[in-house]
Design a protein around this motif. Sequence first.
Motif, PDB file in Angstrom:
ATOM      1  N   UNK A  77      33.353  32.637  26.925  1.00  0.00           N
ATOM      2  CA  UNK A  77      33.938  33.977  26.807  1.00  0.00           C
ATOM      3  C   UNK A  77      35.319  33.931  26.162  1.00  0.00           C
ATOM      4  N   UNK A  78      36.051  32.858  26.367  1.00  0.00           N
ATOM      5  CA  UNK A  78      37.338  32.711  25.681  1.00  0.00           C
ATOM      6  C   UNK A  78      37.133  32.443  24.188  1.00  0.00           C
ATOM      7  N   UNK A  79      36.108  31.685  23.852  1.00  0.00           N
ATOM      8  CA  UNK A  79      35.837  31.398  22.447  1.00  0.00           C
ATOM      9  C   UNK A  79      35.469  32.663  21.675  1.00  0.00           C
ATOM     10  N   UNK A  80      34.819  33.603  22.341  1.00  0.00           N
ATOM     11  CA  UNK A  80      34.460  34.864  21.696  1.00  0.00           C
ATOM     12  C   UNK A  80      35.714  35.601  21.237  1.00  0.00           C
ATOM     13  N   UNK A  81      36.767  35.490  22.022  1.00  0.00           N
ATOM     14  CA  UNK A  81      38.006  36.189  21.701  1.00  0.00           C
ATOM     15  C   UNK A  81      38.817  35.465  20.628  1.00  0.00           C
ATOM     16  N   UNK A  82      38.463  34.231  20.331  1.00  0.00           N
ATOM     17  CA  UNK A  82      39.149  33.421  19.320  1.00  0.00           C
ATOM     18  C   UNK A  82      38.537  33.738  17.958  1.00  0.00           C
ATOM     19  N   UNK A  83      39.331  34.271  17.058  1.00  0.00           N
ATOM     20  CA  UNK A  83      38.836  34.699  15.734  1.00  0.00           C
ATOM     21  C   UNK A  83      38.095  33.575  15.001  1.00  0.00           C
ATOM     22  N   UNK A  84      38.503  32.321  15.230  1.00  0.00           N
ATOM     23  CA  UNK A  84      37.842  31.211  14.543  1.00  0.00           C
ATOM     24  C   UNK A  84      36.367  31.131  14.893  1.00  0.00           C
ATOM     25  N   UNK A  85      36.005  31.635  16.065  1.00  0.00           N
ATOM     26  CA  UNK A  85      34.628  31.487  16.532  1.00  0.00           C
ATOM     27  C   UNK A  85      33.820  32.777  16.490  1.00  0.00           C
ATOM     28  N   UNK A  86      34.414  33.848  16.007  1.00  0.00           N
ATOM     29  CA  UNK A  86      33.705  35.128  15.998  1.00  0.00           C
ATOM     30  C   UNK A  86      32.479  35.084  15.100  1.00  0.00           C
ATOM     31  N   UNK A  87      32.497  34.242  14.080  1.00  0.00           N
ATOM     32  CA  UNK A  87      31.333  34.138  13.201  1.00  0.00           C
ATOM     33  C   UNK A  87      30.126  33.606  13.962  1.00  0.00           C
ATOM     34  N   UNK A  88      30.354  32.701  14.917  1.00  0.00           N
ATOM     35  CA  UNK A  88      29.247  32.162  15.714  1.00  0.00           C
ATOM     36  C   UNK A  88      28.549  33.292  16.462  1.00  0.00           C
ATOM     37  N   UNK A  89      29.335  34.207  17.004  1.00  0.00           N
ATOM     38  CA  UNK A  89      28.767  35.345  17.727  1.00  0.00           C
ATOM     39  C   UNK A  89      27.998  36.246  16.769  1.00  0.00           C
ATOM     40  N   UNK A  90      28.581  36.513  15.615  1.00  0.00           N
ATOM     41  CA  UNK A  90      27.903  37.366  14.634  1.00  0.00           C
ATOM     42  C   UNK A  90      26.602  36.739  14.171  1.00  0.00           C
ATOM     43  N   UNK A  91      26.606  35.428  13.974  1.00  0.00           N
ATOM     44  CA  UNK A  91      25.388  34.734  13.572  1.00  0.00           C
ATOM     45  C   UNK A  91      24.325  34.884  14.649  1.00  0.00           C
ATOM     46  N   UNK A  92      24.714  34.693  15.887  1.00  0.00           N
ATOM     47  CA  UNK A  92      23.762  34.755  16.988  1.00  0.00           C
ATOM     48  C   UNK A  92      23.115  36.121  17.107  1.00  0.00           C
ATOM     49  N   UNK A  93      23.837  37.159  16.735  1.00  0.00           N
ATOM     50  CA  UNK A  93      23.340  38.514  16.901  1.00  0.00           C
ATOM     51  C   UNK A  93      22.563  39.010  15.682  1.00  0.00           C
ATOM     52  N   UNK A  94      22.500  38.228  14.633  1.00  0.00           N
ATOM     53  CA  UNK A  94      21.944  38.745  13.383  1.00  0.00           C
ATOM     54  C   UNK A  94      20.440  38.580  13.260  1.00  0.00           C
ATOM     55  N   UNK A  95      19.904  39.351  12.339  1.00  0.00           N
ATOM     56  CA  UNK A  95      18.492  39.256  11.988  1.00  0.00           C
ATOM     57  C   UNK A  95      18.376  38.171  10.920  1.00  0.00           C
ATOM     58  N   UNK A  96      17.668  37.092  11.257  1.00  0.00           N
ATOM     59  CA  UNK A  96      17.624  35.940  10.370  1.00  0.00           C
ATOM     60  C   UNK A  96      16.196  35.480  10.138  1.00  0.00           C
ATOM     61  N   UNK A  97      16.044  34.621   9.140  1.00  0.00           N
ATOM     62  CA  UNK A  97      14.722  34.056   8.901  1.00  0.00           C
ATOM     63  C   UNK A  97      14.416  32.989   9.959  1.00  0.00           C
TER      64      UNK A  97
END
Length: 185
Positions: free
Chosen positions: A92-112
């Motif tokens: 939960x702390x990593x989510x608030x860290x801008x460096x790791x926000x892409x990981x969250x966005x990736x996890x939530x995305x529609x992917x192949x």
Amino acid sequence: MAEHRSMQRAALLDAARSLLSEGGTEALTFPALAERTGLARSSVYEYFRSRAAVVEELCEVDFPVWASEVSAAMEGEATPAGKVEAYVRAQLELVRDRRHRAVVAISASELDAGAREKIRAAHGGLVAMIVDALADLGHEEPRLAAMLVQGVVDAAVRRVELGAAEHPDVIATATIAMVLHGVQG
């Protein structure tokens, strides 16, 4: 020449991280990558064949960093409950860290399928970190419990990302209580 290609690839991944953290997966486009890096759009295709390929590489690069930070937090704890709390709190702390926000966005995305499999494997690595602590707490099915804990963490991550009314620290505390004590609090 190889060093130049490596630097360009790294610049493209940095731009992808920024785009994902600023606007989610919809923002990750080849024209946007080209604009952010100063490359021609056609040049972006020389490095990545598709948007999914960019996401797959980000998974390969960024998920291990996320996992190592969670692991380091857990290693600093002596008790199984402390390890579980560190597992939850670190994510939960990593989510608030801008460096790791892409990981969250990736996890939530529609992917192949390939990208989804990489994310599943990365989440499997996270889940594996907590199995022993849950077994030490007496869970008869620690692997299943670990998957359920990660589901609760994922829900809390989404809550933080949505900018919920509750402060992220309140979300973290409630998540830890849920994980350690169930719905009885």
